[in-house]
Write a protein that holds these residues in place. Structure first.
Motif, PDB file in Angstrom:
ATOM      1  N   ASP A 241       9.924  -0.560  -2.914  1.00  0.00           N
ATOM      2  CA  ASP A 241       9.618  -1.044  -1.563  1.00  0.00           C
ATOM      3  C   ASP A 241      10.786  -1.825  -0.962  1.00  0.00           C
ATOM      4  O   ASP A 241      10.970  -1.816   0.262  1.00  0.00           O
ATOM      5  N   ASP A 242      11.546  -2.515  -1.802  1.00  0.00           N
ATOM      6  CA  ASP A 242      12.648  -3.347  -1.321  1.00  0.00           C
ATOM      7  C   ASP A 242      13.887  -2.545  -0.924  1.00  0.00           C
ATOM      8  O   ASP A 242      14.804  -3.089  -0.303  1.00  0.00           O
ATOM      9  N   LEU A 243      13.938  -1.282  -1.289  1.00  0.00           N
ATOM     10  CA  LEU A 243      15.124  -0.459  -1.031  1.00  0.00           C
ATOM     11  C   LEU A 243      15.407  -0.317   0.464  1.00  0.00           C
ATOM     12  O   LEU A 243      14.483  -0.376   1.289  1.00  0.00           O
ATOM     13  N   PRO A 244      16.671  -0.104   0.846  1.00  0.00           N
ATOM     14  CA  PRO A 244      17.013   0.052   2.264  1.00  0.00           C
ATOM     15  C   PRO A 244      16.222   1.155   2.969  1.00  0.00           C
ATOM     16  O   PRO A 244      15.929   1.043   4.161  1.00  0.00           O
ATOM     17  N   ALA A 245      15.876   2.207   2.255  1.00  0.00           N
ATOM     18  CA  ALA A 245      15.127   3.303   2.865  1.00  0.00           C
ATOM     19  C   ALA A 245      13.674   2.948   3.129  1.00  0.00           C
ATOM     20  O   ALA A 245      12.979   3.673   3.861  1.00  0.00           O
ATOM     21  N   MET A 246      13.206   1.828   2.546  1.00  0.00           N
ATOM     22  CA  MET A 246      11.813   1.414   2.714  1.00  0.00           C
ATOM     23  C   MET A 246      11.774   0.130   3.536  1.00  0.00           C
ATOM     24  O   MET A 246      11.998   0.159   4.733  1.00  0.00           O
ATOM     25  N   ASP A 247      11.513  -1.010   2.882  1.00  0.00           N
ATOM     26  CA  ASP A 247      11.391  -2.271   3.622  1.00  0.00           C
ATOM     27  C   ASP A 247      12.724  -2.988   3.806  1.00  0.00           C
ATOM     28  O   ASP A 247      12.819  -3.941   4.575  1.00  0.00           O
ATOM     29  N   ASP A 248      13.739  -2.585   3.047  1.00  0.00           N
ATOM     30  CA  ASP A 248      15.096  -3.133   3.170  1.00  0.00           C
ATOM     31  C   ASP A 248      15.113  -4.651   3.039  1.00  0.00           C
ATOM     32  O   ASP A 248      15.539  -5.376   3.943  1.00  0.00           O
ATOM     33  N   ASP A 249      14.665  -5.141   1.885  1.00  0.00           N
ATOM     34  CA  ASP A 249      14.634  -6.579   1.621  1.00  0.00           C
ATOM     35  C   ASP A 249      15.740  -6.984   0.658  1.00  0.00           C
ATOM     36  O   ASP A 249      16.071  -6.257  -0.284  1.00  0.00           O
ATOM     37  N   ASP A 250      16.287  -8.161   0.898  1.00  0.00           N
ATOM     38  CA  ASP A 250      17.350  -8.692   0.047  1.00  0.00           C
ATOM     39  C   ASP A 250      16.842  -9.721  -0.947  1.00  0.00           C
ATOM     40  O   ASP A 250      17.558 -10.082  -1.889  1.00  0.00           O
ATOM     41  N   LEU A 251      15.620 -10.210  -0.739  1.00  0.00           N
ATOM     42  CA  LEU A 251      15.103 -11.319  -1.537  1.00  0.00           C
ATOM     43  C   LEU A 251      13.713 -10.980  -2.057  1.00  0.00           C
ATOM     44  O   LEU A 251      12.872 -10.474  -1.324  1.00  0.00           O
ATOM     45  N   ARG A 252      13.484 -11.283  -3.320  1.00  0.00           N
ATOM     46  CA  ARG A 252      12.174 -11.091  -3.935  1.00  0.00           C
ATOM     47  C   ARG A 252      11.984 -12.189  -4.986  1.00  0.00           C
ATOM     48  O   ARG A 252      12.821 -12.375  -5.844  1.00  0.00           O
ATOM     49  N   ARG A 253      10.900 -12.922  -4.878  1.00  0.00           N
ATOM     50  CA  ARG A 253      10.612 -14.012  -5.818  1.00  0.00           C
ATOM     51  C   ARG A 253      11.744 -15.035  -5.862  1.00  0.00           C
ATOM     52  O   ARG A 253      12.051 -15.612  -6.892  1.00  0.00           O
ATOM     53  N   GLY A 254      12.376 -15.215  -4.707  1.00  0.00           N
ATOM     54  CA  GLY A 254      13.441 -16.195  -4.603  1.00  0.00           C
ATOM     55  C   GLY A 254      14.761 -15.754  -5.204  1.00  0.00           C
ATOM     56  O   GLY A 254      15.705 -16.548  -5.298  1.00  0.00           O
ATOM     57  N   ARG A 255      14.869 -14.492  -5.597  1.00  0.00           N
ATOM     58  CA  ARG A 255      16.097 -13.964  -6.200  1.00  0.00           C
ATOM     59  C   ARG A 255      16.518 -12.690  -5.473  1.00  0.00           C
ATOM     60  O   ARG A 255      15.706 -12.070  -4.782  1.00  0.00           O
TER      61      ARG A 255
ATOM     62  N   VAL B 245      -0.722   9.207  -5.107  1.00  0.00           N
ATOM     63  CA  VAL B 245      -0.789   9.708  -3.735  1.00  0.00           C
ATOM     64  C   VAL B 245      -2.059   9.263  -3.014  1.00  0.00           C
ATOM     65  O   VAL B 245      -2.040   9.058  -1.788  1.00  0.00           O
ATOM     66  N   GLY B 246      -3.158   9.085  -3.745  1.00  0.00           N
ATOM     67  CA  GLY B 246      -4.386   8.623  -3.115  1.00  0.00           C
ATOM     68  C   GLY B 246      -4.600   7.135  -3.242  1.00  0.00           C
ATOM     69  O   GLY B 246      -5.676   6.621  -2.896  1.00  0.00           O
ATOM     70  N   GLY B 247      -3.591   6.431  -3.731  1.00  0.00           N
ATOM     71  CA  GLY B 247      -3.674   4.985  -3.918  1.00  0.00           C
ATOM     72  C   GLY B 247      -2.463   4.285  -3.344  1.00  0.00           C
ATOM     73  O   GLY B 247      -2.141   4.448  -2.156  1.00  0.00           O
ATOM     74  N   MET B 248      -1.733   3.545  -4.201  1.00  0.00           N
ATOM     75  CA  MET B 248      -0.652   2.688  -3.734  1.00  0.00           C
ATOM     76  C   MET B 248       0.463   3.461  -3.022  1.00  0.00           C
ATOM     77  O   MET B 248       0.902   3.084  -1.928  1.00  0.00           O
ATOM     78  N   ALA B 249       0.959   4.547  -3.638  1.00  0.00           N
ATOM     79  CA  ALA B 249       2.060   5.295  -3.023  1.00  0.00           C
ATOM     80  C   ALA B 249       1.626   5.912  -1.697  1.00  0.00           C
ATOM     81  O   ALA B 249       2.379   5.888  -0.713  1.00  0.00           O
ATOM     82  N   GLY B 250       0.411   6.449  -1.665  1.00  0.00           N
ATOM     83  CA  GLY B 250      -0.095   6.988  -0.402  1.00  0.00           C
ATOM     84  C   GLY B 250      -0.252   5.916   0.653  1.00  0.00           C
ATOM     85  O   GLY B 250       0.020   6.150   1.843  1.00  0.00           O
ATOM     86  N   GLY B 251      -0.673   4.724   0.225  1.00  0.00           N
ATOM     87  CA  GLY B 251      -0.797   3.608   1.164  1.00  0.00           C
ATOM     88  C   GLY B 251       0.531   3.190   1.740  1.00  0.00           C
ATOM     89  O   GLY B 251       0.628   2.834   2.930  1.00  0.00           O
ATOM     90  N   GLN B 252       1.573   3.235   0.915  1.00  0.00           N
ATOM     91  CA  GLN B 252       2.912   2.914   1.417  1.00  0.00           C
ATOM     92  C   GLN B 252       3.363   3.934   2.458  1.00  0.00           C
ATOM     93  O   GLN B 252       3.992   3.582   3.460  1.00  0.00           O
ATOM     94  N   MET B 253       3.007   5.213   2.233  1.00  0.00           N
ATOM     95  CA  MET B 253       3.341   6.245   3.219  1.00  0.00           C
ATOM     96  C   MET B 253       2.639   5.970   4.539  1.00  0.00           C
ATOM     97  O   MET B 253       3.244   6.065   5.620  1.00  0.00           O
ATOM     98  N   LEU B 254       1.342   5.628   4.460  1.00  0.00           N
ATOM     99  CA  LEU B 254       0.603   5.296   5.674  1.00  0.00           C
ATOM    100  C   LEU B 254       1.198   4.075   6.371  1.00  0.00           C
ATOM    101  O   LEU B 254       1.235   4.013   7.610  1.00  0.00           O
ATOM    102  N   ASP B 255       1.674   3.121   5.580  1.00  0.00           N
ATOM    103  CA  ASP B 255       2.278   1.910   6.141  1.00  0.00           C
ATOM    104  C   ASP B 255       3.554   2.254   6.904  1.00  0.00           C
ATOM    105  O   ASP B 255       3.802   1.735   8.001  1.00  0.00           O
ATOM    106  N   LEU B 256       4.373   3.123   6.338  1.00  0.00           N
ATOM    107  CA  LEU B 256       5.596   3.539   7.018  1.00  0.00           C
ATOM    108  C   LEU B 256       5.274   4.281   8.315  1.00  0.00           C
ATOM    109  O   LEU B 256       5.941   4.099   9.334  1.00  0.00           O
ATOM    110  N   GLU B 257       4.242   5.103   8.269  1.00  0.00           N
ATOM    111  CA  GLU B 257       3.859   5.852   9.460  1.00  0.00           C
ATOM    112  C   GLU B 257       3.227   4.964  10.530  1.00  0.00           C
ATOM    113  O   GLU B 257       3.203   5.323  11.704  1.00  0.00           O
ATOM    114  N   ALA B 258       2.720   3.795  10.109  1.00  0.00           N
ATOM    115  CA  ALA B 258       2.013   2.914  11.037  1.00  0.00           C
ATOM    116  C   ALA B 258       2.941   2.050  11.880  1.00  0.00           C
ATOM    117  O   ALA B 258       2.485   1.381  12.807  1.00  0.00           O
TER     118      ALA B 258
END
Length: 303
Positions: free
Chosen positions: A93-107, A159-172
Motif C-alpha cells: 500500500d505504501d508503494l508509489p504506485a498505490m498510496d505513495d507514503d514515506d512514513l509508516r509507524r514513525g519510520r 480478491v474478495g477481501g483485502m486486495a479487492g477492497g484496495q482495488m475498490l479504494d483506488l477506484e473510489a
C-alpha cells in the motif's frame, strides 16, 4: 493502575510475545526445504514486520481463542500468519504506485528504507510466509482445521477481501460513492482481516458454530469501528501522533464514511458500535471484559 493502563499493559505483553514469534519466523537462517534467505530481503521483511504497530489483529485472535479456553503457542503461530498478511499489505500500500507514503509507524516505509523492487519482494515473501505458518502442526492438531483456517485467510486477504477492497479504494478516488458502496469497500479493505482474526480465534479453540458466528459479528463490528476511528485520525490528528502522514484521504478525494457523516455523527456511530460489541460478549460474563475493553479502545483510540 486504571482499566486503560491495565489493557495497554496486557496488549504490550501480547505484542511482545508476538514479536518473538515473528522474529523467529524471520530469522536469517533458512528453514527446512529452503535453499538460502537473501540477507537484504530478510532485512526488508523484518523492517516491515518487527518493532512497531498495534498488533491489533493478532491480539484479537489471541484473546478470542483465550475466551474459549486456548492460549498456547499454536495460537500465536496462527496470529503471526495473520500479521504477516497485514504487514505485506502495508508494504505494498505504501508503494508509489498505490498510496505513495514515506512514513509508516514513525519510520521510513520499506521502499524508502530499501528500494521499490525489494519492497515488492518483501511483501510477496511475507504473504507466502503467512501460509507456511498457518500450515504448521502446532496451530491445530487437526489438519482439516488448519486447511479451513488457510482457506478462510486466503479469502479474507484476496480478491474478495483485502486486495479487492484496495482495488475498490483506488477506484473510489475523486468519485461520489454511496454509503453502501463505502461500507462494502471498507468491510473488504480493512474489515476482512479483523473479522478473520476473531472468527479464527474461535475456530482455533474449537468453539461451537453459534459462538463462531457471534465472534464473526464481533470482528465485523470492531473492523468498522477501526476504520471509522482511522478515518477520524486521518482527518484530525497530527502525523507525529499517529506515525504516518495524515490528511491524505481528503487530498486524494477518497470515499470515507467520515466524509459522508461528518466527525460528530461518526463519533455517535462509534459509541453505538462499542455498545454492540459489549452486548455480543454479554453471555461470556467477566471472561469477555478484556475483548469488550479492546473494542472500546479501538473506537476511542487517538493514534
Amino acid at each position: 493502575m486504571d482499566v486503560t493502563e491495565r489493557l495497554e499493559a496486557h496488549l504490550a505483553e501480547v505484542a511482545g510475545r508476538m514479536e518473538a514469534v515473528l522474529a523467529d519466523a524471520l530469522a536469517p537462517a533458512p528453514k527446512d526445504g529452503e535453499t538460502e534467505r537473501p540477507s537484504r530481503l530478510v532485512e526488508a521483511m523484518r523492517h516491515a514486520a518487527l518493532g512497531g504497530g498495534k498488533r491489533l489483529r493478532p491480539v484479537l485472535m489471541v484473546e478470542t481463542a483465550r475466551l474459549f479456553g486456548r492460549a498456547d503457542d499454536g495460537v500465536y503461530r496462527a496470529a503471526a500468519a495473520l500479521e504477516c498478511i497485514h504487514c505485506y499489505s502495508l508494504v505494498h500500500d505504501d508503494l508509489p504506485a498505490m498510496d505513495d507514503d514515506d512514513l509508516r509507524r514513525g519510520r521510513p516505509t520499506v521502499h524508502k528504507a530499501f528500494d521499490e523492487a525489494t519492497a515488492i519482494l518483501a511483501g510477496d515473501a511475507l504473504l507466502t510466509l503467512a501460509f507456511d505458518l498457518i500450515a504448521e502442526a502446532p496451530v491445530h492438531p487437526d489438519p482439516a482445521v488448519r486447511l479451513r483456517l488457510s482457506q478462510e485467510l486466503a479469502r479474507a486477504a484476496g480478491v474478495g477481501g483485502m486486495a479487492g477492497g484496495q482495488m475498490l479504494d483506488l477506484e473510489a478516488e475523486h468519485r461520489v460513492r454511496s454509503e453502501t458502496e463505502i461500507r462494502t469497500l471498507q468491510a473488504m479493505k480493512t474489515g476482512a482481516l479483523l473479522r478473520y482474526a476473531c472468527r479464527a480465534g474461535a475456530i482455533l479453540a474449537d468453539a461451537g458454530a453459534e459462538d463462531v458466528a457471534r465472534m464473526t459479528r464481533f470482528g465485523e463490528v470492531v473492523g468498522l469501528a477501526f476504520q471509522l476511528a482511522d478515518d477520524l485520525l486521518d482527518l484530525e490528528a497530527q502525523a507525529d501522533a499517529v506515525g504516518k502522514a495524515t490528511g491524505k484521504d481528503a487530498a486524494a478525494g477518497k470515499a470515507t464514511l467520515v466524509a459522508l457523516y461528518g466527525p460528530q455523527q461518526t463519533r455517535v456511530i462509534l459509541a453505538d458500535l462499542s455498545a454492540e460489541a459489549k452486548a455480543l460478549l454479554a453471555s461470556d460474563g467477566a471472561r469477555g471484559d478484556l475483548l469488550s475493553q479492546l473494542a472500546a479502545f479501538v473506537a476511542e483510540r487517538q493514534r
